[in-house]
Write a protein that holds these residues in place. Structure first.
Motif, PDB file in Angstrom:
ATOM      1  N   GLU A  12      47.445  40.399  40.117  1.00  0.00           N
ATOM      2  CA  GLU A  12      46.300  39.663  40.642  1.00  0.00           C
ATOM      3  C   GLU A  12      45.615  40.424  41.763  1.00  0.00           C
ATOM      4  N   MET A  13      46.376  41.068  42.628  1.00  0.00           N
ATOM      5  CA  MET A  13      45.784  41.858  43.707  1.00  0.00           C
ATOM      6  C   MET A  13      45.006  43.055  43.153  1.00  0.00           C
ATOM      7  N   LYS A  14      45.550  43.690  42.127  1.00  0.00           N
ATOM      8  CA  LYS A  14      44.831  44.807  41.515  1.00  0.00           C
ATOM      9  C   LYS A  14      43.532  44.353  40.862  1.00  0.00           C
TER      10      LYS A  14
ATOM     11  N   ARG B 170      36.694  44.567  35.891  1.00  0.00           N
ATOM     12  CA  ARG B 170      37.474  43.337  35.785  1.00  0.00           C
ATOM     13  C   ARG B 170      37.098  42.554  34.529  1.00  0.00           C
ATOM     14  N   LYS B 171      35.809  42.512  34.212  1.00  0.00           N
ATOM     15  CA  LYS B 171      35.388  41.824  32.997  1.00  0.00           C
ATOM     16  C   LYS B 171      35.933  42.528  31.753  1.00  0.00           C
TER      17      LYS B 171
ATOM     18  N   GLU C 152      55.538  40.760  40.293  1.00  0.00           N
ATOM     19  CA  GLU C 152      54.695  41.593  39.419  1.00  0.00           C
ATOM     20  C   GLU C 152      53.377  40.906  39.101  1.00  0.00           C
ATOM     21  N   GLU C 153      53.409  39.601  38.866  1.00  0.00           N
ATOM     22  CA  GLU C 153      52.177  38.872  38.614  1.00  0.00           C
ATOM     23  C   GLU C 153      51.253  38.883  39.819  1.00  0.00           C
TER      24      GLU C 153
END
Length: 648
Positions: free
Chosen positions: A593-595, A604-605, A588-589
């Motif tokens: 990270e890929m998303k 993202r910010k 899941e982590e």
């Protein structure tokens, strides 16, 4: 060919003006310019491009809107400042000649007086606008009313602020407009609902000896007070007129000199004012400058005739006359019917209630205030919520319902001192005498509470059980009535003892993760033997944990904050936490990270900022819970020690 535009004639260079340019344009001094801006509500502005606004210059300066400064050119107060400057020159010349009689004549006859009534009408076109801006005005007036007089604070200013504060308190008491109150470090917060639903929040300092700071520019604060006193005077006049009361209320000087407080003002209705003589009515009209004496004289006979037909002993307040533009000219609400039976039914508006349901909270009680309790805030709160009988010790001032502490009509007594106990001789007697009762300080049939009881009852809207507020008892937490407990920390809820459960959950989580790692490792590669790989890793991690623990322990013993973790420690901690995760959690982590990688930079910010704020809130909640557990543990230990002492 297009005309070439000159530099500095449009855009920010035209819309903004510096403070130096504004002072030169208005031809006033800098203190007068500041005073005029405070009166008119004009404040500095921040242009987007300071270099363009300053016509290429980069030095720091203060900017104003050019339209605001242009608006000040036709201000009547500006002419008063110029007249005062000429008056000061004449007065200085007379004093230089030694002609003191001429100087006194100039002071009494030619000194310009600045009037701010037109500015109040300009800034607040409607009465509702004035009520919305009343918070800061009342807070400033109550602050100046509590300050001592000196060369920076004239006695007339302090007395005027104290008078307005008491007149506002009388209106709140008379209308039952007070809703909430809170004891804070800064002072006492009050919230009232006036003018048909407008909430007003103001702060009153504690009645301590105030030390006037020397680094405060009282000229600027005095300018604010000068405008705020005019504003509050207008508002009080309108509020008293709506309630059918005479403004300003009559002041009893003898009661005021004996520290009568709120009892020094006598509130009168308009019916009483209508019985004044013609000379008194004319004098009041000349002082106010607002009423037409001729119209009052023509209707005076009809008013007296109507009052003589009524019961002279009636004390009901007459309703004010319906005037155009008042709040009560038409309070009926239209009713709407459904156009179709299948349409949705929306909630209909209701009339604003002038008084709350808890306005009679203390109507059936009689309070007695001990000499160590704060009389003014308690009297204001109790009278605002229906208590008509309040007694106190004679040293607190005049105007008490009773000064006898043994009065049998007292139902509640507020004390703020440790409980006293009878002497051993009084305990041995089978029948307690009057001296024993005096030594104990308790009267039978009376409830003794601490001052916080009044505030908590008001915020709760009901009479709370007095057992938790007994003298010497550990008081419950006094919480702000404007903060509702949400998903974060709730100070009212009891915290479970989760120290052992957290450790057990951590052990179970690590065991489950280790088992899953072993299962996943057996499918892909052989399990490393403990002698080659596992032991050094465990020793290294245990040594690092011991070092961290020793550093935190040393910082706690020294009384300093524990050292903040470095970037390397954060990375190591992140690796350790990821190693303790199960296989599903790691997947899941990785998906998260890929998303994040597929997001745009802006999203993202924003996502990282959201995660940071959520983590910060969770950290604050956990810190509050940790402090709560530490305090609860200390209280429990203290209780055990006290119980042990009693047993011994």
């Amino acid at each position: 060919m297009a005309k070439i535009k000159k530099k500095g004639v449009s855009g920010n260079a035209k819309n903004f003006i510096t403070r130096t340019q504004a002072v030169r344009k208005l031809q006033v001094s800098l203190p007068d310019f500041r005073r005029l801006c405070i009166f008119k509500g004009i404040y500095p502005r921040e242009p987007r491009n300071k270099k363009k606004a300053n016509k290429g210059s980069t030095h720091s300066t203060t900017f104003y809107y050019t339209k605001d400064i242009q608006y000040l050119l036709h201000e009547p107060v500006l002419q008063k400042f110029r007249d005062h400057k000429a008056f000061a020159k004449k007065l200085q010349k007379a004093l230089g000649r030694g002609d003191f009689s001429d100087a006194k004549r100039l002071e009494t006859t030619q000194k310009p007086v600045v009037r701010l009534e037109h500015i109040v009408k300009e800034r607040y076109p409607t009465f509702t606008d004035a009520l919305r801006d009343l918070d800061d005005a009342l807070s400033m007036i109550h602050l100046f009313a509590s300050l001592p007089t000196n060369e920076n604070l004239p006695p007339a200013t302090v007395a005027n602020c104290a008078r307005l504060a008491k007149e506002w308190a009388h209106y709140v008491i008379r209308t039952g407009a007070l809703r909430k109150s809170f004891l804070s470090i800064k002072g006492i917060y009050y919230q009232a609902e006036v003018g048909g639903g407008q909430e007003v929040l103001w702060l009153v300092p504690y009645a301590f000896a105030q030390n006037v700071p020397v680094d405060v520019d009282f000229r600027i604060m005095h300018t604010f007070v000068e405008f705020y006193t005019t504003l509050v005077g207008f508002v009080l006049f309108r509020l008293y007129a709506i309630e059918g009361l005479v403004y300003p209320p009559r002041l009893d000087k003898d009661t005021d000199e004996n520290a009568g407080g709120l009892g020094a003002f006598k509130i009168e209705s308009r019916g009483v004012a209508g019985l004044l003589t013609a000379g008194d009515e004319e004098k009041r009209g000349e002082e106010a400058g607002k009423k037409d004496v001729s119209k009052q004289m023509t209707t005076l006979g009809a008013k007296i005739a109507s009052l003589s037909n009524e019961d002279p002993t009636a004390t009901a307040i007459t309703e004010p006359e319906q005037e155009e533009g008042t709040l009560r000219e038409d309070l009926t609400i239209d009713t709407f019917t459904l156009a179709a039976s299948s349409s949705d039914m929306l909630p209909q508006p209701t009339l604003p209630q002038t008084t709350s349901a808890s306005a009679t909270l203390f109507s059936n009680t009689t309070f007695y205030l001990s000499r160590e309790t704060p009389r003014e805030p308690l009297e204001f709160l109790l009278r605002s919520f229906g208590c008509k009988r309040i007694g106190w010790d004679g040293v607190l001032g005049a105007g008490a319902y009773t000064e006898d502490p043994s009065d049998t009509s007292v139902t509640h007594q507020i004390v703020d001192r440790p409980p006293t106990f009878p002497s051993p001789a009084a305990e041995d007697d089978s029948a307690p005498s009057a001296s024993a009762t005096t030594t104990v300080g308790r009267f039978p049939g009376r409830i003794y509470v601490q001052p916080q009881y009044v505030w908590d009852c008001i915020n709760a809207g009901r009479l709370l059980p007095p057992g938790e507020y007994a003298p010497g008892a550990l008081l419950p937490p006094h919480l702000s009535p404007w903060v509702k407990p949400g998903e974060g920390y709730d100070p009212i809820a009891t915290l479970p003892d989760v120290e052992h459960s957290e450790e057990e959950e951590g052990v179970e989580g690590s065991d489950n993760g280790m088992q899953e790692d072993l299962v996943s490792g057996s499918e892909s590669e052989p399990i490393p033997t403990p002698s080659t790989t596992a032991a050094p890793i465990e020793d290294e991690s245990s040594e690092e944990e011991d070092d961290d623990y020793q550093r935190e322990l040393a910082a706690e013993v020294a009384g300093a904050k524990p050292p903040a973790p470095s970037e390397q420690d954060k990375k190591k901690q992140k690796k350790k936490s990821k190693a303790k995760m199960s296989r599903q959690q790691r997947e899941e982590e990785d998906q998260k990270e890929m998303k994040k990688i597929m997001m745009s930079r802006r999203k993202r910010k924003l996502y990282e900022k959201m995660l940071y704020s959520n983590a910060r809130k969770e950290g604050e909640v956990e810190e509050l819970k940790r402090k709560r557990r530490r305090l609860d543990g200390g209280r429990g230990k203290g209780k055990k020690e006290r119980r042990g002492g009693e047993e011994v």
